[in-house]
Each structure stands twice: as structure tokens, then as C-alpha cells.
Design an enzyme around this catalytic site. Structure first.
Site, mmCIF file in Angstrom:
data_model
loop_
_atom_site.group_PDB
_atom_site.id
_atom_site.type_symbol
_atom_site.label_atom_id
_atom_site.label_comp_id
_atom_site.label_asym_id
_atom_site.label_seq_id
_atom_site.Cartn_x
_atom_site.Cartn_y
_atom_site.Cartn_z
ATOM 1 N N ASP A 51 0.810 -1.324 0.318
ATOM 2 C CA ASP A 51 -0.262 -0.216 0.433
ATOM 3 C C ASP A 51 0.915 0.997 0.043
ATOM 4 O O ASP A 51 0.180 2.436 -0.381
ATOM 5 C CB ASP A 51 -0.978 0.070 1.257
ATOM 6 C CG ASP A 51 -0.064 0.041 2.571
ATOM 7 O OD1 ASP A 51 0.547 -0.115 2.457
ATOM 8 O OD2 ASP A 51 -1.346 -0.238 3.551
ATOM 9 N N SER A 52 2.319 1.269 0.169
ATOM 10 C CA SER A 52 3.356 2.182 0.008
ATOM 11 C C SER A 52 2.936 2.766 -1.433
ATOM 12 O O SER A 52 3.406 3.558 -2.079
ATOM 13 C CB SER A 52 4.472 1.475 0.337
ATOM 14 O OG SER A 52 4.587 0.482 -0.501
ATOM 15 N N ASP A 66 -0.666 -6.298 -0.258
ATOM 16 C CA ASP A 66 -1.199 -5.689 1.339
ATOM 17 C C ASP A 66 -2.083 -5.504 1.334
ATOM 18 O O ASP A 66 -3.714 -4.680 -0.018
ATOM 19 C CB ASP A 66 -0.438 -4.544 1.136
ATOM 20 C CG ASP A 66 0.987 -4.120 2.235
ATOM 21 O OD1 ASP A 66 1.222 -4.923 2.554
ATOM 22 O OD2 ASP A 66 1.483 -2.695 2.047
ATOM 23 N N LYS A 93 -1.008 -9.677 2.683
ATOM 24 C CA LYS A 93 -0.466 -9.023 4.168
ATOM 25 C C LYS A 93 -1.107 -7.399 4.834
ATOM 26 O O LYS A 93 -2.045 -7.562 4.164
ATOM 27 C CB LYS A 93 0.934 -8.813 4.045
ATOM 28 C CG LYS A 93 1.579 -7.997 4.752
ATOM 29 C CD LYS A 93 2.920 -7.720 4.553
ATOM 30 C CE LYS A 93 3.341 -5.567 3.550
ATOM 31 N NZ LYS A 93 3.053 -4.787 4.621
ATOM 32 N N GLU A 107 -1.474 -5.343 8.831
ATOM 33 C CA GLU A 107 -0.395 -5.041 9.818
ATOM 34 C C GLU A 107 -1.135 -5.117 11.515
ATOM 35 O O GLU A 107 -2.624 -4.482 11.275
ATOM 36 C CB GLU A 107 -0.420 -3.458 9.316
ATOM 37 C CG GLU A 107 0.753 -2.871 8.734
ATOM 38 C CD GLU A 107 1.071 -1.792 8.203
ATOM 39 O OE1 GLU A 107 0.402 -0.593 8.760
ATOM 40 O OE2 GLU A 107 0.987 -0.662 6.639
ATOM 41 N N GLU A 130 8.959 -4.138 10.930
ATOM 42 C CA GLU A 130 9.848 -2.324 10.112
ATOM 43 C C GLU A 130 9.865 -1.479 11.188
ATOM 44 O O GLU A 130 9.781 -1.396 12.217
ATOM 45 C CB GLU A 130 8.761 -2.525 9.723
ATOM 46 C CG GLU A 130 8.572 -0.904 9.332
ATOM 47 C CD GLU A 130 7.822 -0.439 7.356
ATOM 48 O OE1 GLU A 130 6.903 -0.786 7.641
ATOM 49 O OE2 GLU A 130 7.839 1.146 7.457
HETATM 50 O O1 KIV Z 1 3.724 -0.986 1.221
HETATM 51 C C1 KIV Z 1 5.205 -1.525 2.291
HETATM 52 O O2 KIV Z 1 5.768 -0.909 1.037
HETATM 53 C C2 KIV Z 1 5.290 -2.016 3.058
HETATM 54 C C3 KIV Z 1 7.034 -2.273 2.741
HETATM 55 C C4 KIV Z 1 6.978 -1.087 4.099
HETATM 56 C C5 KIV Z 1 6.945 -3.396 4.184
HETATM 57 O O3 KIV Z 1 4.005 -2.351 3.874
#
Ligand code: KIV
Length: 286
Positions: free
Chosen positions: A47-48, A86, A116, A118, A185
């Protein structure tokens, strides 16, 4: 020998065989193809994307539909790497039912091979339910960017005993809930080493030192697309921003001087057989 397609199970087994996992983010087919061809183990459709691609200041506005859109592009291009997607902000926090439904959408619409999310022990139920639905889950603890407003920024986590202890117990809770791997992280390297030793699933670090079972970086950061982003943990493995600048300046000079396109890059009324096109000296760095 042809490499084999990496599954979540294969990544999990890499801890036992002491093979470190190399993961990078990808958001589109072109980058995914290049990273996959280079032999990366896993691609994270992070989600970055909100920050790296859209220029937002955080990840909070990214939606499930947008993640599925980017994941589909990545998945189409990939032959070998495992594709993790994500779960964005508010796609799993409200209820376990919504978490399962949204994880399912990332798989069915986005082509994700695992998801993934969080958070620590507080998401054990959501994780167990998603895994029960047949979707592998990667956990993510330490700095959890979706909680930036609660954490007050993007700093190192787990420097005091209470937060370090919580990180350790979260890692164990996520393993018990069924995660096949864990992103760590922005945690001190000594703590990352303790977490890594205390779980049987691989830890994948970003800003967490060398003692994790693998590493992940945002592709644009690692490849030097973002010259203004210079955190301590980041190593640039290329200078794409500089190389693109050099190539575009060369292109501009040739367009303005009328040397591009020459006969080799245009068509005559009567076709002639030409040698295969070559890249210009500027691109080859000569
Ligand atoms: O969204 C992302 O890029 C991440 C990484 C920083 C692990 O979660």
C-alpha cells in the site's frame, strides 16, 4: 535449470534451509517483469503505492479496489516470484468477516497469492479466519504505517522494554494464528534478531538489520527513483532518477537538433531490410 514458481509454503521453508528471502515492492507489470527476471523471491504489492506512485504523504487513502488493480498488473507479468498483496487501511480492522471478504477480493480480482496485514495479537482472529479461507497471510509488526497517526510518525519501534516485549509476543501470536512469514519494520537489529530466533516462520526486515530471514525494500527507493528520500536504512542499488535524466536529456537534444528519428528509425515508401536497432550511446552509458 528453470527456477520454480515460489509459493508461500516455499518462502516459509526457506527459513529451515537458511536461504535468505529477497523481496521488493512492485506496483505495475513493467517493474514486476524486470524484478522477476532478475530472480527476486517475492514481490509485495504494497500500500506504499499511495506514497511511492501517487505522491501521497501516507498510505491511508489506498482502497481494496486500487490494490487489486495494481496486484493484477504485477501478477500478469510475474513467472516465478511469489506475489503478496497488502490489505489497505480499514479493509480488515472493522470485522473478521470484512477481512475475509477483502482478502478474497485481492485474490480473486487482483490475483494475489497471499495477503499482508499490519498489526499484532489483536488481529489473530482476522488472520486465522483468512487462513481458514485458504489464503496465506504475511504479518507486519514494528512500524505499522497505517497507524501513523497513533504512532506519531515513522520512527524506530521497540526501543523500550515494554514495546520490545510486546513485539516479541506479537510475533509469536501471529505465528500461532497461522502467518507464514512476518515483516519487521524499523526495529533495532538486536530486537529483530531475538524475534527471528523466537519464531519458526521467516522474518523479513525493512530497517531491522541483517539478522532477519529476509529483506524487503520499496522498489523505487532501492532503485534510486526518489532522490529526496534518504532514511538511514535505505541503500540505493541503482540511480534510476539520474539515468532517466541522462536519457531524457539525450532524447531532447536529438529531437531539437533533428537527429532523431533518423532513417534507421523511420519508414521508407519502399521497405529496406535494416540491422536490428541499437540503443544510443547515452543509454549504454558510453
Ligand atoms: O507497503 C509497503 O511497501 C510495505 C513495506 C514497507 C513492507 O508494507
Amino acid at each position: 535449470m528453470q527456477p520454480k514458481k515460489k509459493t508461500a509454503l516455499a518462502l516459509r521453508r526457506m527459513k529451515a534451509t537458511h536461504e535468505r528471502i529477497a523481496m521488493m515492492t512492485a506496483y505495475d507489470a513493467a517493474f514486476a517483469r524486470a524484478l522477476d527476471d532478475a530472480g527476486i523471491d517475492a514481490l509485495l504489492v504494497g500500500d506504499s503505492v499511495g506514497m511511492a506512485v501517487r505522491g501521497e504523504s501516507d498510505t491511508l487513502s489506498v482502497t481494496v479496489e486500487e490494490m487489486a488493480y495494481h496486484c493484477r498488473m504485477v501478477r500478469r507479468a510475474v513467472r516465478y516470484a511469489h506475489v503478496v498483496c497488502d490489505m489497505p487501511f480499514m479493509s480488515y480492522q472493522v470485522s473478521a468477516e470484512e477481512a475475509v471478504r477483502n482478502a478474497g477480493l485481492l485474490v480473486s480480482k487482483g490475483g494475489a497469492e497471499s495477503v499482508k496485514l499490519e498489526g499484532g495479537a489483536e488481529y489473530a482472529d482476522e488472520i486465522a479466519r483468512i487462513v481458514r479461507a485458504g489464503i496465506p497471510v504475511m504479518g507486519h509488526i514494528g512500524l505499522t504505517p497505517q497507524s501513523v497517526n497513533l504512532l506519531g510518525g515513522y520512527g524506530v519501534q521497540g526501543r523500550d522494554k515494554a514495546t520490545a516485549d510486546k513485539l516479541l509476543s506479537d510475533a509469536r501470536a501471529l505465528e500461532a494464528a497461522g502467518c507464514y512469514a512476518l515483516v519487521l519494520e524499523m526495529v533495532p537489529r538486536e530486537l529483530a534478531a531475538r524475534v527471528t530466533a523466537s519464531v519458526s516462520i521467516p522474518t523479513i526486515g525493512i530497517g531491522a538489520g541483517v539478522n532477519c530471514d529476509g529483506q524487503v525494500l520499496v522498489c523505487y527507493d532501492a532503485l534510486g527513483m526518489n532522490p529526496d528520500f534518504t532514511p538511514r536504512f535505505l541503500k540505493r542499488f541503482a540511480d534510476l532518477h539520474g539515468q532517466i535524466g541522462q536519457a531524457v536529456r539525450a532524447y531532447t537534444v536529438e529531437v531539437k537538433s533533428g537527429t532523431f528519428p533518423d532513417d534507421a528509425h523511420s519508414f521508407a515508401e519502399t521497405p529496406v531490410k535494416l540491422a536490428a536497432p541499437v540503443y544510443s550511446n547515452a543509454i549504454q552509458g558510453k
